[in-house]
Design an enzyme around this catalytic site. Structure first.
Site: not given
Ligand code: FPP
Length: 244
Positions: A16, A18, A33, A61, A63, A65, A67, A127, A188, A194-195
């Site tokens: 978080d 950017n 970004h 996420s 959510e 979209w 933006r 990895l 974070r 928050r998650l």
């Protein structure tokens, strides 16, 4: 000092800040970004060097979209650039890319690039780099419930026998070729605590480390510091005091 013997198996990161990084510099959000993508490359390399088994990042996420279409298409262009420029190194480092979420809604060229990265790296055993793309944890849980309902209806499992394991197995994380298990550590950046609809089920016993650093400034050294903080915590899992 980082204890190399107690490196967490699965680390998840909410990348978080950017946008705020870009605003502070007076540059367009997409430049933030872009810097975030560079930071992510370095963290993937360090995760590989530290011997972390699973690294999961929240890249986009369900959510996000909301933006502007300019920002959304810019993020997917960056994703394509990332996949193209890093594929060779991923192969050299034995890194396997997996997607969490529903990538089918991605723009066609981004979907193609992602599918190529997933299939090309499918045999890699180092990895496991899980990128959450068009991911939302409530959506993930809803899908798992829907699958279970279908299986009950079809008589494949009894309706009164739903276990936690059955739910976990049907989450995106449970469907990976090798279940990545729950993250021991969730980081974070940017000072938010928050998650944001990330790994809600899987985070039941995760340790959270919140750092003020904006994601583009999150260096491998900061990453190691977050792991050190985790190593100094006591994980009790609701039971007795016990050191990790
Ligand atoms: C959060 O910052 C970041 C994102 C929503 C996108 C993450 C994208 C990258 C790290 C680069 C691209 C890489 C891939 C794999 C797509 P924010 O925009 O929410 O920051 P803000 O809260 O300061 O506005």
């Amino acid at each position: 000092m980082l204890d190399r013997e107690r490196i967490p198996r699965h680390v998840a990161i909410i990348m978080d800040g950017n946008g705020r990084w870009a605003a502070a510099k007076g540059v367009p959000r997409i430049a933030g970004h872009n810097a975030g993508m560079k930071a992510m490359k370095e963290i993937v390399k360090r995760a590989h060097q530290l011997g972390i088994a699973h690294l999961t990042v929240y890249a986009f996420s369900t959510e996000n979209w909301k933006r502007s279409s300019e920002e959304v298409s810019g993020i997917f262009r960056l994703l394509i650039t990332y996949v193209k420029s890093e594929l060779k190194e991923m192969m050299d480092n034995n890194v396997r890319i997996r997607i969490l979420g529903d990538p089918s809604a991605l723009p066609g060229d981004a979907l193609k690039a992602v599918e190529k990265a997933v299939s090309r790296t499918a045999g890699n055993t180092g990895l496991q780099f899980n990128i959450a793309l068009n991911y939302g944890s409530r959506d993930e849980i809803r899908r798992a419930v829907q699958e279970l309902v279908n299986e009950v209806r079809e008589g494949r499992i009894p309706g009164d026998a739903i276990s936690e394991e059955m739910i976990a197995d049907r989450l995106f994380t449970g469907k990976l070729h090798e279940d990545c298990g729950d993250p021991e550590l969730i980081i974070r950046t940017s000072g938010e605590q928050r998650l944001s609809n990330f790994l809600l089920w899987q985070a039941a016993y995760s340790e959270f480390v919140f750092v003020d650093t904006l994601w583009p400034d999150f260096t491998p050294r900061r990453f190691e510091e977050a792991i050190e903080i985790y190593q100094n915590r006591n994980r009790r899992f609701g039971g007795r005091k016990e050191s990790i």
